[in-house]
Design a protein around this motif. Structure first.
Motif, PDB file in Angstrom:
ATOM      1  N   LEU A 240       0.824  -1.207   0.000  1.00  0.00           N
ATOM      2  CA  LEU A 240       0.000   0.000   0.000  1.00  0.00           C
ATOM      3  C   LEU A 240       0.860   1.259   0.000  1.00  0.00           C
ATOM      4  O   LEU A 240       1.678   1.485   0.895  1.00  0.00           O
ATOM      5  N   HIS A 241       0.658   2.073  -1.024  1.00  0.00           N
ATOM      6  CA  HIS A 241       1.299   3.377  -1.133  1.00  0.00           C
ATOM      7  C   HIS A 241       0.209   4.434  -1.261  1.00  0.00           C
ATOM      8  O   HIS A 241      -0.813   4.217  -1.901  1.00  0.00           O
ATOM      9  N   LYS A 242       0.466   5.594  -0.666  1.00  0.00           N
ATOM     10  CA  LYS A 242      -0.407   6.746  -0.857  1.00  0.00           C
ATOM     11  C   LYS A 242       0.449   7.993  -0.937  1.00  0.00           C
ATOM     12  O   LYS A 242       1.233   8.293  -0.034  1.00  0.00           O
ATOM     13  N   SER A 243       0.301   8.710  -2.044  1.00  0.00           N
ATOM     14  CA  SER A 243       1.063   9.933  -2.257  1.00  0.00           C
ATOM     15  C   SER A 243       0.117  11.082  -2.541  1.00  0.00           C
ATOM     16  O   SER A 243      -0.960  10.900  -3.124  1.00  0.00           O
ATOM     17  N   TYR A 244       0.538  12.265  -2.144  1.00  0.00           N
ATOM     18  CA  TYR A 244      -0.145  13.505  -2.489  1.00  0.00           C
ATOM     19  C   TYR A 244       0.880  14.362  -3.220  1.00  0.00           C
ATOM     20  O   TYR A 244       1.733  14.992  -2.587  1.00  0.00           O
ATOM     21  N   GLY A 245       0.827  14.326  -4.554  1.00  0.00           N
ATOM     22  CA  GLY A 245       1.862  14.991  -5.318  1.00  0.00           C
ATOM     23  C   GLY A 245       3.212  14.344  -5.042  1.00  0.00           C
ATOM     24  O   GLY A 245       3.369  13.129  -5.152  1.00  0.00           O
ATOM     25  N   ALA A 246       4.180  15.151  -4.619  1.00  0.00           N
ATOM     26  CA  ALA A 246       5.521  14.627  -4.339  1.00  0.00           C
ATOM     27  C   ALA A 246       5.653  14.062  -2.931  1.00  0.00           C
ATOM     28  O   ALA A 246       6.696  13.500  -2.582  1.00  0.00           O
ATOM     29  N   LEU A 247       4.601  14.200  -2.117  1.00  0.00           N
ATOM     30  CA  LEU A 247       4.664  13.741  -0.725  1.00  0.00           C
ATOM     31  C   LEU A 247       4.212  12.289  -0.625  1.00  0.00           C
ATOM     32  O   LEU A 247       3.048  11.968  -0.897  1.00  0.00           O
ATOM     33  N   ASP A 248       5.120  11.408  -0.241  1.00  0.00           N
ATOM     34  CA  ASP A 248       4.798   9.991  -0.049  1.00  0.00           C
ATOM     35  C   ASP A 248       4.424   9.770   1.414  1.00  0.00           C
ATOM     36  O   ASP A 248       5.298   9.772   2.295  1.00  0.00           O
ATOM     37  N   VAL A 249       3.130   9.572   1.672  1.00  0.00           N
ATOM     38  CA  VAL A 249       2.647   9.404   3.044  1.00  0.00           C
ATOM     39  C   VAL A 249       2.730   7.945   3.478  1.00  0.00           C
ATOM     40  O   VAL A 249       3.114   7.640   4.606  1.00  0.00           O
ATOM     41  N   LEU A 250       2.364   7.039   2.586  1.00  0.00           N
ATOM     42  CA  LEU A 250       2.509   5.598   2.842  1.00  0.00           C
ATOM     43  C   LEU A 250       3.475   5.039   1.813  1.00  0.00           C
ATOM     44  O   LEU A 250       3.320   5.291   0.614  1.00  0.00           O
ATOM     45  N   ARG A 251       4.439   4.257   2.278  1.00  0.00           N
ATOM     46  CA  ARG A 251       5.517   3.835   1.393  1.00  0.00           C
ATOM     47  C   ARG A 251       5.684   2.310   1.386  1.00  0.00           C
ATOM     48  O   ARG A 251       6.777   1.791   1.489  1.00  0.00           O
ATOM     49  N   GLY A 252       4.566   1.611   1.248  1.00  0.00           N
ATOM     50  CA  GLY A 252       4.638   0.166   1.119  1.00  0.00           C
ATOM     51  C   GLY A 252       4.236  -0.558   2.392  1.00  0.00           C
ATOM     52  O   GLY A 252       5.078  -1.147   3.073  1.00  0.00           O
ATOM     53  N   ILE A 253       2.946  -0.532   2.705  1.00  0.00           N
ATOM     54  CA  ILE A 253       2.422  -1.182   3.902  1.00  0.00           C
ATOM     55  C   ILE A 253       1.932  -2.579   3.540  1.00  0.00           C
ATOM     56  O   ILE A 253       1.145  -2.758   2.606  1.00  0.00           O
ATOM     57  N   ASP A 254       2.377  -3.569   4.291  1.00  0.00           N
ATOM     58  CA  ASP A 254       1.877  -4.943   4.196  1.00  0.00           C
ATOM     59  C   ASP A 254       1.368  -5.329   5.575  1.00  0.00           C
ATOM     60  O   ASP A 254       2.123  -5.286   6.557  1.00  0.00           O
ATOM     61  N   LEU A 255       0.093  -5.706   5.651  1.00  0.00           N
ATOM     62  CA  LEU A 255      -0.490  -6.016   6.950  1.00  0.00           C
ATOM     63  C   LEU A 255      -1.676  -6.953   6.772  1.00  0.00           C
ATOM     64  O   LEU A 255      -2.551  -6.687   5.949  1.00  0.00           O
ATOM     65  N   ASP A 256      -1.695  -8.035   7.528  1.00  0.00           N
ATOM     66  CA  ASP A 256      -2.843  -8.933   7.601  1.00  0.00           C
ATOM     67  C   ASP A 256      -3.488  -8.798   8.969  1.00  0.00           C
ATOM     68  O   ASP A 256      -2.800  -8.647   9.985  1.00  0.00           O
ATOM     69  N   VAL A 257      -4.826  -8.856   9.003  1.00  0.00           N
ATOM     70  CA  VAL A 257      -5.578  -8.831  10.255  1.00  0.00           C
ATOM     71  C   VAL A 257      -6.521 -10.020  10.244  1.00  0.00           C
ATOM     72  O   VAL A 257      -7.345 -10.152   9.337  1.00  0.00           O
ATOM     73  N   ARG A 258      -6.414 -10.864  11.229  1.00  0.00           N
ATOM     74  CA  ARG A 258      -7.247 -12.058  11.304  1.00  0.00           C
ATOM     75  C   ARG A 258      -8.631 -11.718  11.845  1.00  0.00           C
ATOM     76  O   ARG A 258      -8.792 -10.739  12.580  1.00  0.00           O
ATOM     77  N   PRO A 259      -9.638 -12.523  11.526  1.00  0.00           N
ATOM     78  CA  PRO A 259     -10.966 -12.307  12.106  1.00  0.00           C
ATOM     79  C   PRO A 259     -10.898 -12.310  13.629  1.00  0.00           C
ATOM     80  O   PRO A 259     -10.282 -13.187  14.241  1.00  0.00           O
ATOM     81  N   GLY A 260     -11.487 -11.297  14.246  1.00  0.00           N
ATOM     82  CA  GLY A 260     -11.509 -11.196  15.698  1.00  0.00           C
ATOM     83  C   GLY A 260     -10.271 -10.580  16.311  1.00  0.00           C
ATOM     84  O   GLY A 260     -10.232 -10.349  17.524  1.00  0.00           O
ATOM     85  N   GLU A 261      -9.269 -10.255  15.503  1.00  0.00           N
ATOM     86  CA  GLU A 261      -8.031  -9.702  16.031  1.00  0.00           C
ATOM     87  C   GLU A 261      -8.182  -8.211  16.312  1.00  0.00           C
ATOM     88  O   GLU A 261      -8.865  -7.494  15.591  1.00  0.00           O
ATOM     89  N   LYS A 262      -7.520  -7.772  17.377  1.00  0.00           N
ATOM     90  CA  LYS A 262      -7.466  -6.358  17.729  1.00  0.00           C
ATOM     91  C   LYS A 262      -6.042  -5.863  17.504  1.00  0.00           C
ATOM     92  O   LYS A 262      -5.109  -6.329  18.169  1.00  0.00           O
ATOM     93  N   VAL A 263      -5.877  -4.952  16.557  1.00  0.00           N
ATOM     94  CA  VAL A 263      -4.553  -4.445  16.199  1.00  0.00           C
ATOM     95  C   VAL A 263      -4.523  -2.947  16.459  1.00  0.00           C
ATOM     96  O   VAL A 263      -5.307  -2.195  15.868  1.00  0.00           O
ATOM     97  N   SER A 264      -3.641  -2.512  17.334  1.00  0.00           N
ATOM     98  CA  SER A 264      -3.461  -1.088  17.588  1.00  0.00           C
ATOM     99  C   SER A 264      -2.284  -0.571  16.794  1.00  0.00           C
ATOM    100  O   SER A 264      -1.273  -1.264  16.619  1.00  0.00           O
ATOM    101  N   ILE A 265      -2.408   0.664  16.314  1.00  0.00           N
ATOM    102  CA  ILE A 265      -1.387   1.302  15.487  1.00  0.00           C
ATOM    103  C   ILE A 265      -0.944   2.567  16.208  1.00  0.00           C
ATOM    104  O   ILE A 265      -1.752   3.453  16.497  1.00  0.00           O
ATOM    105  N   ILE A 266       0.335   2.623  16.533  1.00  0.00           N
ATOM    106  CA  ILE A 266       0.879   3.774  17.246  1.00  0.00           C
ATOM    107  C   ILE A 266       2.001   4.382  16.407  1.00  0.00           C
ATOM    108  O   ILE A 266       2.499   3.769  15.464  1.00  0.00           O
ATOM    109  N   GLY A 267       2.387   5.587  16.765  1.00  0.00           N
ATOM    110  CA  GLY A 267       3.478   6.247  16.062  1.00  0.00           C
ATOM    111  C   GLY A 267       3.323   7.752  16.144  1.00  0.00           C
ATOM    112  O   GLY A 267       2.274   8.271  16.560  1.00  0.00           O
ATOM    113  N   PRO A 268       4.342   8.491  15.755  1.00  0.00           N
ATOM    114  CA  PRO A 268       4.287   9.954  15.839  1.00  0.00           C
ATOM    115  C   PRO A 268       3.301  10.534  14.836  1.00  0.00           C
ATOM    116  O   PRO A 268       2.902   9.879  13.870  1.00  0.00           O
ATOM    117  N   SER A 269       2.926  11.777  15.057  1.00  0.00           N
ATOM    118  CA  SER A 269       2.086  12.487  14.098  1.00  0.00           C
ATOM    119  C   SER A 269       2.802  12.553  12.749  1.00  0.00           C
ATOM    120  O   SER A 269       4.013  12.751  12.691  1.00  0.00           O
TER     121      SER A 269
END
Length: 274
Positions: free
Chosen positions: A25-54
Motif C-alpha cells: 500500500l502506497h499513498k502519495s499527495y503529489g511529491a509527498l509519499d505518506v505511505l511507502r509500502g504497507i503490508d499487513l494482515d488482520v485475522r478475524p476477531g483480532e485487535k490491532v493497535s497502530i501507534i506512532g508519531p504524528s
C-alpha cells in the motif's frame, strides 16, 4: 478506470485466512509519499493497535482501508473482496458509487471528531445508515438503534440532539452509529483525542467491551495503556512504513527497533512526568 496494481484474483477467504489483507500500500499527495509500502494482515476477531508519531501515516492507512482515500499503489482485500474494485473479464474496474457504498457498509469507522448530524436526534443519527444504505425497514432500524444506544449507555438520550451531549456521549453515539451497520470490521481513528481527559474513559470502556466481544478492530491511538490492555498485536509506524510489530507485552516492554524505543521513551516519559 482500470488498475494495474491489483491482484489477478481475489478469492473468498478460507478458514484461517485474514479478514483484512493490505499489500504494497502506497499513498502519495503529489511529491509527498505518506505511505511507502504497507503490508499487513488482520485475522478475524483480532485487535490491532497502530501507534506512532504524528505524520507517520497512521490515519491515512485507516482512511485507505475504508476507501475514503484511494490508494496510489497496492491493494486491500476485505473478506475476500478487492476494496473499491471488481474483476470484469480480464480487467479490474472501479466499483460504482452504489456498490462501493454497500462494500463500505461492512466497515465501521469512528473518527477523531464525532461527525454527527446536528439537526438529527441521536436516534435518527443511528438509524439513518441502515435505512438509507442498508434498506432496513424503519421499525427494525429503530429497534436495532435503541439496543445499541443501551449497549453504549445512552438509551435515555435517544431523543436528544448532539449539542445536548458531552463529547464523550457524542463519541459513544458515533460508535453506536457505526455498529448499526453490523460491520465485520471496526476502524477507530484516535477516537479519544478530541475529548477532555475526564471523558476518555467512558469511550475506551465501550471500545474495550467491543474488543472483549470479538469484534475485529484496527485502532489508531495515543492511549498506550489501552493499546497494551486490549490489543493482540501492536504496530509501530514511522515515515509511512511499519517499523515494528509485536504482541503488546513485547513491543511496549522490549521493543527491538531503536526508533520504537525512542518513541516509547519520549511518550511514556512524558506521561510519567505528569
Amino acid at each position: 478506470m482500470t488498475s494495474p496494481t491489483t491482484p489477478a484474483t481475489a478469492e473468498p477467504p478460507r478458514a484461517g485466512q485474514p479478514l483484512v489483507r493490505i499489500s504494497g500500500l502506497h499513498k502519495s499527495y503529489g511529491a509527498l509519499d505518506v505511505l511507502r509500502g504497507i503490508d499487513l494482515d488482520v485475522r478475524p476477531g483480532e485487535k490491532v493497535s497502530i501507534i506512532g508519531p504524528s505524520g507517520s501515516g497512521k490515519t491515512t492507512m485507516l482512511r485507505c482501508v475504508n476507501f475514503i482515500e484511494r490508494p496510489t499503489r497496492g491493494h486491500i482485500v476485505i473478506d475476500g473482496d478487492l476494496l473499491g474494485q471488481k474483476r470484469v473479464g480480464d480487467r479490474v474496474v472501479d466499483l460504482d458509487d452504489r456498490a462501493l457504498a454497500r462494500q463500505r457498509a461492512g466497515i465501521g469507522m469512528v473518527f477523531q471528531r464525532f461527525n454527527l448530524f446536528p439537526h438529527l436526534s441521536v436516534l435518527r443519527n443511528v438509524t439513518i445508515g441502515p435505512v438509507k444504505v442498508g434498506k432496513v425497514p424503519a421499525a427494525e432500524a429503530e429497534a436495532r438503534a435503541l439496543a445499541l444506544l443501551d449497549k453504549v449507555g445512552l438509551a435515555s438520550k435517544a431523543h436528544s440532539y448532539p449539542e445536548q451531549l458531552s463529547g464523550g456521549q457524542q463519541q459513544r453515539v458515533a460508535i453506536a452509529r457505526a455498529l448499526a451497520m453490523r460491520p465485520k470490521l471496526m476502524l477507530f481513528d484516535e477516537a479519544t483525542s478530541a475529548l477532555d481527559p475526564e471523558l476518555v474513559g467512558e469511550v475506551l470502556g465501550v471500545m474495550a467491551d467491543l474488543a472483549a466481544e470479538g469484534m475485529t478492530m484496527l485502532i489508531v491511538t495515543h492511549e498506550m495503556q489501552f493499546a497494551e490492555d486490549v490489543s493482540d498485536r501492536v504496530i509501530f509506524m514511522d515515515g509511512g512504513v511499519v517499523v515494528e510489530e509485536a504482541p503488546p507485552g513485547r513491543l511496549f516492554h522490549a521493543p527491538e527497533h531503536p526508533r520504537t524505543r525512542a518513541f516509547l521513551s519520549a511518550v511514556l516519559g512524558k506521561r510519567r512526568a505528569h
